[in-house]
Design an enzyme around this catalytic site. Structure first.
Site, PDB file in Angstrom:
ATOM      1  N   ASP A 148       0.873  -1.182   0.000  1.00  0.00           N
ATOM      2  CA  ASP A 148       0.000   0.000   0.000  1.00  0.00           C
ATOM      3  C   ASP A 148       0.909   1.230   0.000  1.00  0.00           C
ATOM      4  O   ASP A 148       1.909   1.261   0.717  1.00  0.00           O
ATOM      5  CB  ASP A 148      -0.885  -0.002   1.251  1.00  0.00           C
ATOM      6  N   ASN A 149       0.536   2.249  -0.782  1.00  0.00           N
ATOM      7  CA  ASN A 149       1.381   3.451  -0.778  1.00  0.00           C
ATOM      8  C   ASN A 149       0.943   4.446   0.298  1.00  0.00           C
ATOM      9  O   ASN A 149       1.547   5.507   0.447  1.00  0.00           O
ATOM     10  CB  ASN A 149       1.414   4.113  -2.163  1.00  0.00           C
ATOM     11  N   TYR A 194     -13.639   6.942 -13.760  1.00  0.00           N
ATOM     12  CA  TYR A 194     -13.465   5.955 -12.697  1.00  0.00           C
ATOM     13  C   TYR A 194     -14.020   4.598 -13.144  1.00  0.00           C
ATOM     14  O   TYR A 194     -13.314   3.578 -13.123  1.00  0.00           O
ATOM     15  CB  TYR A 194     -14.158   6.423 -11.406  1.00  0.00           C
ATOM     16  N   ASN A 220     -22.892  -0.245  -3.076  1.00  0.00           N
ATOM     17  CA  ASN A 220     -22.352   0.751  -2.131  1.00  0.00           C
ATOM     18  C   ASN A 220     -21.785   0.114  -0.865  1.00  0.00           C
ATOM     19  O   ASN A 220     -22.542  -0.301   0.014  1.00  0.00           O
ATOM     20  CB  ASN A 220     -23.437   1.762  -1.772  1.00  0.00           C
TER      21      ASN A 220
HETATM   22  N1  UDP Z   1     -25.435  11.716  -1.216  1.00  0.00           N
HETATM   23  C1  UDP Z   1     -26.061  12.844  -0.694  1.00  0.00           C
HETATM   24  N2  UDP Z   1     -25.311  13.700   0.057  1.00  0.00           N
HETATM   25  C2  UDP Z   1     -23.984  13.507   0.305  1.00  0.00           C
HETATM   26  C3  UDP Z   1     -23.359  12.354  -0.224  1.00  0.00           C
HETATM   27  C4  UDP Z   1     -24.111  11.471  -0.987  1.00  0.00           C
HETATM   28  O1  UDP Z   1     -27.256  13.065  -0.902  1.00  0.00           O
HETATM   29  O2  UDP Z   1     -23.365  14.350   0.964  1.00  0.00           O
HETATM   30  C5  UDP Z   1     -26.211  10.760  -2.016  1.00  0.00           C
HETATM   31  C6  UDP Z   1     -25.675  10.552  -3.421  1.00  0.00           C
HETATM   32  O3  UDP Z   1     -26.250  11.500  -4.300  1.00  0.00           O
HETATM   33  C7  UDP Z   1     -26.122   9.123  -3.719  1.00  0.00           C
HETATM   34  C8  UDP Z   1     -26.113   8.441  -2.348  1.00  0.00           C
HETATM   35  O4  UDP Z   1     -26.138   9.512  -1.385  1.00  0.00           O
HETATM   36  O5  UDP Z   1     -27.434   9.117  -4.206  1.00  0.00           O
HETATM   37  C9  UDP Z   1     -24.886   7.603  -2.101  1.00  0.00           C
HETATM   38  O6  UDP Z   1     -23.749   8.379  -2.413  1.00  0.00           O
HETATM   39  P1  UDP Z   1     -22.272   7.933  -2.031  1.00  0.00           P
HETATM   40  O7  UDP Z   1     -21.351   9.070  -2.424  1.00  0.00           O
HETATM   41  O8  UDP Z   1     -22.236   7.480  -0.621  1.00  0.00           O
HETATM   42  O9  UDP Z   1     -21.999   6.664  -2.936  1.00  0.00           O
HETATM   43  P2  UDP Z   1     -22.113   6.476  -4.534  1.00  0.00           P
HETATM   44  O10 UDP Z   1     -23.511   5.997  -4.790  1.00  0.00           O
HETATM   45  O11 UDP Z   1     -21.813   7.791  -5.187  1.00  0.00           O
HETATM   46  O12 UDP Z   1     -21.089   5.430  -4.827  1.00  0.00           O
END
Ligand code: UDP
Length: 324
Positions: A30-31, A140, A169
Site C-alpha cells: 500500500d502506498n 473511474y 455501495n
Molecule cells: N449523497 C447525498 N449527500 C452527500 C453524499 C451522498 O445526498 O453528501 C447521495 C448521493 O447522491 C447518492 C447516495 O447519497 O445518491 C450515495 O452516495 P455515495 O457518495 O455514498 O456513494 P455512490 O452511490 O456515489 O457510490
C-alpha cells in the site's frame, strides 16, 4: 501467501482482518496515499510503495512465496475522475497492468479484483445482474472496466485466472469497532450523516429531491464491508481450488433512498440529523440496485449483515470511537 494490494484502505483492511482471522498468510502492499497503517492487524507485514513500481513488484514476488493477489488499490472519487482522468487511468488501469505483468513474469496465476457497479453506467434495469450491458459514464468506471477487459485477455493468453467482484455501495465497519471508514475528503453518505449528527459537519446535504423515486431522493444498495470481505475470501478459495475466471455482482438486492437512510440513521443513533436540500450531483443515477444471485449460487456467498440497521449501527459505532 496472499499479496493484498491496497490492503490498508477501507475495503482492503476489512478483507485483511477477515483473512488474517481465518489464518491466511498475508503481505500488504500500500502506498498509504489513502490507506492507514493503523488499519492493519499486528503481524501482517506492510510494504509501503506503489503498485506501478516494477522493481518493487519483482522484489516482492521474489521475496515472498505469493500464490495469489487480491487487489483493492484504486482512486475512487467519481467527480475527481472527471476533472483529473489521467490520475485514474494511470493508477487504476496502467499501474494494475504492471501488477498483472509482474504476476505473469513470476507465474502467479490467481487474481481477485475489486471492480464496481460503476462499470455498468446508467442502469437499464434493476436489480442489475452480470448480464447488464457495461457502458461506464465516467473515467473511474472506465478505469475499472478496462481492467476487466484486460483480465479476460490475460486469462486467454497467459492462463491468469481472475474473479472480478463488482460491488454496489460499500458501507459499515467492523463489528469489533477496531477498523472502519476514514476517507479524506469524505464523500460517502453514511459517514457524512453521522458526522453531521456529531457536529463535525453542520449538516448533510441531500443531493437531489426531485428524482423519479417514491420520495424524490436517490436509491442505492448498501452492502456491509465484512460481507464484501467474505466474498473476496470465497472468490480466492474458488480460484485456488481450480475454479474458472468470472465476474460477480455484490449487492443486497434491496434499495434505500437517501431519505430512508437518514431516517434509519436517526433511529440508530437516537438523534436528529440536520438536513439541507441541495441540487443533484452530476452523474448520479436515480436508482442502483444489485442482483447477487450468481454470487450466492456459485461462490456460496451468504451476507451476514444484510440489514441496513446493522450496517448503520456498525458505522455509527465506528464514527463515535474512530482510531484514525
Ligand atoms: N449523497 C447525498 N449527500 C452527500 C453524499 C451522498 O445526498 O453528501 C447521495 C448521493 O447522491 C447518492 C447516495 O447519497 O445518491 C450515495 O452516495 P455515495 O457518495 O455514498 O456513494 P455512490 O452511490 O456515489 O457510490
Amino acid at each position: 501467501m496472499i499479496l493484498v494490494i491496497g490492503g490498508a484502505g477501507y475495503i482492503g483492511s476489512h478483507y485483511v482482518h477477515y483473512a488474517h482471522e481465518q489464518g491466511e498468510n498475508l503481505v500488504v502492499l500500500d502506498n498509504l496515499v489513502y490507506g492507514h497503517r493503523e488499519a492493519l492487524p499486528e503481524g501482517v507485514p506492510l510494504i509501503e510503495g506503489d503498485m506501478g513500481d516494477t522493481a518493487l513488484l519483482d522484489s516482492l514476488f521474489t521475496t515472498y512465496p505469493i500464490q495469489a493477489v487480491v487487489h483493492f488499490a484504486a482512486y475512487a472519487y467519481v467527480g475527481e475522475s472527471v476533472t483529473a482522468p489521467t490520475k485514474y487511468y494511470h493508477n487504476n488501469t496502467v499501474a494494475t497492468l504492471a501488477v498483472l505483468d509482474a504476476m505473469v513474469r513470476h507465474k502467479v496465476k490467481n487474481f481477485v479484483f475489486s471492480s464496481t457497479c460503476a462499470t455498468f453506467g446508467n442502469p437499464q434495469y434493476v436489480p442489475m445482474d452480470e448480464k447488464h450491458p457495461q457502458d461506464p459514464i465516467n473515467p473511474y468506471g472506465e478505469s475499472k472496466y478496462f481492467v476487466e477487459r484486460i483480465l479476460r485477455a490475460y486469462d486467454t493468453a497467459y492462463g491468469l485466472r481472475f474473479i472480478a467482484l463488482r460491488y454496489f455501495n460499500a458501507a459499515g465497519a467492523a463489528p469489533s469497532g477496531l477498523i472502519g471508514e476514514s476517507h479524506d475528503p469524505e464523500t460517502h453518505l453514511i459517514p457524512l450523516i453521522f458526522q453531521a449528527v456529531m457536529g463535525t459537519r453542520s449538516n448533510i446535504k441531500v443531493f437531489g429531491t426531485d428524482y423519479d423515486t417514491p420520495d424524490g431522493t436517490c436509491i442505492r444498495d448498501y452492502i456491509h464491508i465484512l460481507d464484501i470481505a467474505q466474498a473476496h475470501a470465497l472468490a480466492l478459495k474458488r480460484l485456488l481450488s481450480g475454479g474458472s475466471s468470472d465476474f460477480f455482482n455484490l449487492g443486497n438486492g434491496q434499495g434505500f433512498s437517501v431519505q430512508e437512510v437518514i431516517t434509519a440513521c436517526e433511529k440508530v443513533c437516537g438523534k436528529p440529523v440536520p438536513v439541507e436540500k441541495a441540487p443533484r450531483r452530476t452523474g448520479d443515477p436515480p436508482r442502483l440496485i444489485g442482483c447477487a444471485d450468481k454470487a450466492h449460487a456459485e461462490l456460496g456467498w451468504k451476507p451476514q449483515y444484510a440489514e441496513i440497521e446493522t450496517i448503520l449501527q456498525h458505522a455509527w459505532n465506528w464514527e463515535q470511537h474512530r482510531r484514525y
